[in-house]
Design an enzyme around this catalytic site. Sequence first.
Site, PDB file in Angstrom:
ATOM      1  N   ASN A   7       5.914  64.209  87.115  1.00  0.00           N
ATOM      2  CA  ASN A   7       5.316  65.406  86.537  1.00  0.00           C
ATOM      3  C   ASN A   7       3.807  65.185  86.566  1.00  0.00           C
ATOM      4  O   ASN A   7       3.285  64.390  85.780  1.00  0.00           O
ATOM      5  CB  ASN A   7       5.805  65.626  85.107  1.00  0.00           C
ATOM      6  CG  ASN A   7       5.130  66.793  84.427  1.00  0.00           C
ATOM      7  OD1 ASN A   7       4.233  67.424  84.970  1.00  0.00           O
ATOM      8  ND2 ASN A   7       5.556  67.081  83.215  1.00  0.00           N
ATOM      9  N   ARG A   9       1.395  66.638  85.377  1.00  0.00           N
ATOM     10  CA  ARG A   9       0.681  66.925  84.127  1.00  0.00           C
ATOM     11  C   ARG A   9       0.844  65.817  83.096  1.00  0.00           C
ATOM     12  O   ARG A   9       0.185  65.836  82.062  1.00  0.00           O
ATOM     13  CB  ARG A   9       1.174  68.253  83.551  1.00  0.00           C
ATOM     14  CG  ARG A   9       0.803  69.431  84.446  1.00  0.00           C
ATOM     15  CD  ARG A   9       1.290  70.741  83.908  1.00  0.00           C
ATOM     16  NE  ARG A   9       0.836  70.946  82.533  1.00  0.00           N
ATOM     17  CZ  ARG A   9       1.328  71.859  81.725  1.00  0.00           C
ATOM     18  NH1 ARG A   9       2.278  72.659  82.152  1.00  0.00           N
ATOM     19  NH2 ARG A   9       0.856  71.985  80.506  1.00  0.00           N
ATOM     20  N   CYS A  10       1.701  64.852  83.376  1.00  0.00           N
ATOM     21  CA  CYS A  10       1.983  63.764  82.433  1.00  0.00           C
ATOM     22  C   CYS A  10       1.151  62.528  82.791  1.00  0.00           C
ATOM     23  O   CYS A  10       1.203  62.036  83.914  1.00  0.00           O
ATOM     24  CB  CYS A  10       3.465  63.428  82.484  1.00  0.00           C
ATOM     25  SG  CYS A  10       3.923  61.939  81.578  1.00  0.00           S
ATOM     26  N   SER A  11       0.414  62.010  81.835  1.00  0.00           N
ATOM     27  CA  SER A  11      -0.445  60.851  82.104  1.00  0.00           C
ATOM     28  C   SER A  11       0.376  59.619  82.494  1.00  0.00           C
ATOM     29  O   SER A  11      -0.020  58.872  83.383  1.00  0.00           O
ATOM     30  CB  SER A  11      -1.328  60.538  80.899  1.00  0.00           C
ATOM     31  OG  SER A  11      -0.552  60.166  79.779  1.00  0.00           O
TER      32      SER A  11
END
Length: 113
Positions: A7, A9-11
Amino acid sequence: MITIYHNPRCSKSREGVCLLEDNGIEFNTVKYLDEKISLEELTGILQKLNCKPIELVRTKEALWKESYKDQNLSDEELIKVMADNPVLIERPIIINGNKAVIGRPTERILEII
């Protein structure tokens, strides 16, 4: 070939991609929020992770808390919920052959590469 369920958007997921790149590892990326994961694929991932479906659920997600938290779901029902709502799947998942890990913390990825 290594596969990462990612994903962007996930760090933690981005850190997983960086770890693979920094180690010169070739890998396939599955953006699982965009590319639907089938029930069979998700079942196979769980087998490789050697975990129960509830262990792959992001139980802090608002969707989980609002819609599923208080339900007594079977393993099969949990798999269907995750397939229908991929935002509930823990990330990143890294697969190498028959082995897989959830890359939290990121260093866990080193266990299978």
